[in-house]
Design an enzyme around this catalytic site. Structure first.
Site, PDB file in Angstrom:
ATOM      1  CG  ASP A   1     -27.318  20.657 -40.172  1.00  0.00           C
ATOM      2  OD1 ASP A   1     -28.339  19.982 -40.397  1.00  0.00           O
ATOM      3  OD2 ASP A   1     -26.596  21.121 -41.075  1.00  0.00           O
TER       4      ASP A   1
ATOM      5  CG  ASP B   1     -26.741  18.473 -44.474  1.00  0.00           C
ATOM      6  OD1 ASP B   1     -27.248  19.029 -43.483  1.00  0.00           O
ATOM      7  OD2 ASP B   1     -27.043  18.736 -45.652  1.00  0.00           O
TER       8      ASP B   1
ATOM      9  CG  ASP C   1     -27.490  22.313 -47.883  1.00  0.00           C
ATOM     10  OD1 ASP C   1     -28.311  23.146 -48.295  1.00  0.00           O
ATOM     11  OD2 ASP C   1     -27.614  21.707 -46.811  1.00  0.00           O
TER      12      ASP C   1
ATOM     13  CB  THR D   1     -36.799  10.276 -40.750  1.00  0.00           C
ATOM     14  OG1 THR D   1     -35.480  10.017 -41.262  1.00  0.00           O
ATOM     15  CG2 THR D   1     -37.437   8.968 -40.298  1.00  0.00           C
ATOM     16  CG  HIS D   2     -38.785  14.847 -44.296  1.00  0.00           C
ATOM     17  ND1 HIS D   2     -39.860  15.687 -44.268  1.00  0.00           N
ATOM     18  CD2 HIS D   2     -39.145  13.836 -45.140  1.00  0.00           C
ATOM     19  CE1 HIS D   2     -40.828  15.219 -45.050  1.00  0.00           C
ATOM     20  NE2 HIS D   2     -40.406  14.086 -45.571  1.00  0.00           N
ATOM     21  CG  ASP D   3     -31.686  12.305 -40.631  1.00  0.00           C
ATOM     22  OD1 ASP D   3     -31.004  13.300 -40.304  1.00  0.00           O
ATOM     23  OD2 ASP D   3     -31.861  11.335 -39.891  1.00  0.00           O
TER      24      ASP D   3
ATOM     25  CB  CYS E   1     -30.603  27.932 -44.872  1.00  0.00           C
ATOM     26  SG  CYS E   1     -29.142  26.881 -45.051  1.00  0.00           S
TER      27      CYS E   1
ATOM     28  CE  LYS F   1     -32.618  23.871 -46.156  1.00  0.00           C
ATOM     29  NZ  LYS F   1     -32.656  22.999 -44.962  1.00  0.00           N
TER      30      LYS F   1
ATOM     31  N   GLY G   1     -16.979  19.306 -60.316  1.00  0.00           N
ATOM     32  CA  GLY G   1     -18.166  20.095 -60.054  1.00  0.00           C
ATOM     33  C   GLY G   1     -18.933  20.398 -61.321  1.00  0.00           C
TER      34      GLY G   1
END
Length: 346
Positions: free
Chosen positions: A225, A89, A66, A46-48, A16, A19, A137
């Protein structure tokens, strides 16, 4: 299980930490069209952690994706960690995952294909543990490799937990130790022990499923998280979405072994400084706050723990359930108050 190919030799930023900085991302999302469908319970406003769509009065689905570059050397373990992080998430919003798709980028001419097979096997092993079916996928040829999942989860519409659900008086419980970004950076530099590295991998591979169950048991409404924006960045996002202030106690932050000393020796990944810059003037620190702890609170986490707001009368019950489930680092790290700042104190 392991191929001899070391994935960490191919990346500068893994997990991460890769990002886009939070401040840059916010400026891009700001101008996207607004969603008006009444069945959209959570969107990007709210950028959840994920989006939530109500199917009927008893069912809402949670959608998230992700993926990131390798965060460890072993391909199978990378697949495990990336899948665990993707599923997180859904858990952070109080749901349970049940369907997923692989998302992969792999340089087929530069890295042995056996490594790709092991990445997918690692992801599949975690999905099976999470009772989630991977039904397909998409893979493109790209360098460096990246892997993750697009996940569908389910939750009762009345039990959706969001990052906007914090209330003044809530105690903040964190379920995993901080420092994965520091440990991975130190691994590349060859300055962390194998014991400490293995401990970091262990926690990155732990699903947040039991934390989700505990949150529903004790009636949590606000949670997230902790991943690429670090504890500080995610707390800021929660406080902003919930329109509250948050106080964090540096002396109560759970840390991975050796990370304090590594930071003291200067091993601070660049993402930590970007996360600190993102919070900027909204952060007020006690002059006596330990600088090393402060930077660890900014450290980008991969597959980090859940940060949940718990009513004071349910805190002991929540901690007991979390520790019984093996989340032994779980601790109260702060509290929520009426206000609009992030305060850190010893």
């Amino acid at each position: 299980m392991s191929t001899n190919f070391d994935l960490l030799t191919n990346v500068e930023y893994g997990g991460c930490s890769a990002k886009i900085p939070a401040s840059v991302l916010e400026s891009i999302l700001l101008n996207l069209p607004k969603v008006t469908d009444p069945n959209v319970l959570v969107d990007i406003d709210t950028h959840d952690d994920a989006g939530v769509f109500r199917i009927n009065e008893d069912l809402a689905i949670i959608l998230t994706t992700d993926f990131f570059p390798p965060v460890c050397s072993d391909p199978f373990e990378f697949g495990q960690i990336a899948a665990t992080n993707s599923l997180s998430d859904v858990y952070a919003m109080g749901g349970e995952p049940f369907l997923a798709l692989n998302i992969a980028m792999f340089p087929s001419s530069k890295i042995p294909l056996d490594a790709y097979r092991q990445i997918l096997e690692g992801g599949a092993s975690v999905a099976q543990k999470a009772n989630t079916i991977i039904i397909g996928g998409h893979t493109i040829d790209d360098y460096p490799p990246k892997y993750g999942l697009a996940v569908v989860g389910r939750v009762h519409p009345d039990k959706v937990i969001t990052n906007a659900g914090l209330q003044p008086g809530d105690a903040l419980i964190l379920t995993k130790p901080l420092g994965t970004g520091v440990v991975v950076a130190a691994k590349r530099l060859g300055i962390v022990s194998e014991t400490a590295y293995s401990e970091a991998l262990f926690w990155m591979k732990q699903l947040n499923n039991t934390a989700a169950q505990v949150m529903q048991t004790v009636g949590v409404k606000g949670a997230t998280d902790i991943t690429g924006f670090g504890l500080i960045g995610h707390v800021y996002k929660m406080a902003k979405a919930s329109r509250v202030g948050v106080k964090l106690y540096t002396s109560k932050i759970p840390l991975l072994p050796e990370v304090y000393q590594l930071v003291d020796e200067g091993c601070i990944p660049g993402a930590a400084f970007r996360n600190l810059e993102f919070v900027g003037g909204h952060l007020n620190g006690d002059p006596n706050v330990d600088y090393n702890i402060k930077m660890l609170m900014c450290d980008a986490q991969t597959s980090g723990g859940i940060l949940m707001g718990v009513k004071p009368e349910r805190v002991n019950e929540a901690l007991s359930l979390l520790k019984e489930a093996g989340l032994t680092y779980s601790a109260v790290v702060g509290e929520v108050f009426e206000g609009d700042n992030i305060l850190i104190t010893s």
